[in-house]
Design a protein around this motif. Structure first.
Motif: not given
Length: 163
Positions: A11-16, A92-99, A114-118
């Motif tokens: 979230l902070s990366n996209f806020a920047h 909840r068998q969800a995806r996780f987004f983190s760097d 999982f995935s991240g900003t890239i």
């Protein structure tokens, strides 16, 4: 697709770059976060570390007792926001987004996608929301704001896949 939990770094990366709507475009109504992540983000805004942007569209999920117990267990290796997001993703068998590397390794161990900003930037390119050049400009701004990206240009991913 499924529910996607976003941690503070994402979230902070996209806020920047003043472009939170890009997350919404690529994940639509599947994006969500947790109370601790939102609190961390708000603290960063209050201290002037993170630009204020409109996150009203982003659901904030209350943790169940079971999710909170799991998040508490993860606090031995993760920060609170990552721990909450990963706990919800597991339950909840969800995806996780983190760097965060430790968070991604734990997600992998728990078989959580999982995935991240890239990954989000690449999805925006694949969906033709952004060109590679536009995404690279956004990535450069994120890097100027402290994001430690594994690449300087997203073009790298396209060169590798064409070999």
């Amino acid at each position: 697709m499924s529910l996607s939990l976003l941690d503070t770094t994402i979230l902070s990366n996209f806020a920047h770059i003043q472009r939170p709507e890009l997350i919404q475009l690529v994940l639509s109504d599947e994006a969500a976060t947790t109370p601790t992540v939102l609190a961390e983000l708000r603290r960063g805004e209050a201290l002037g570390f993170v630009p204020r942007v409109d996150w009203r569209w982003l659901p904030v999920l209350a943790l169940t007792d079971e999710e909170q117990t799991l998040a508490d267990e993860y606090l031995t290796v993760l920060e609170a926001g990552e721990a909450e997001c990963l706990a919800v993703a597991v339950m909840r068998q969800a995806r996780f987004f983190s760097d965060d590397l430790a968070a991604r390794r734990l997600a992998q161990g728990k078989q959580v996608p999982f995935s991240g900003t890239i990954g989000l930037l690449l999805s925006l390119i694949h969906h033709k929301t952004l060109t590679v050049t536009e995404a690279d400009r956004l990535l450069a701004t994120m890097r100027q704001q402290g994001y430690r990206a594994p690449v300087a240009s997203l073009q790298t991913y396209f060169e590798e896949s064409s070999c």
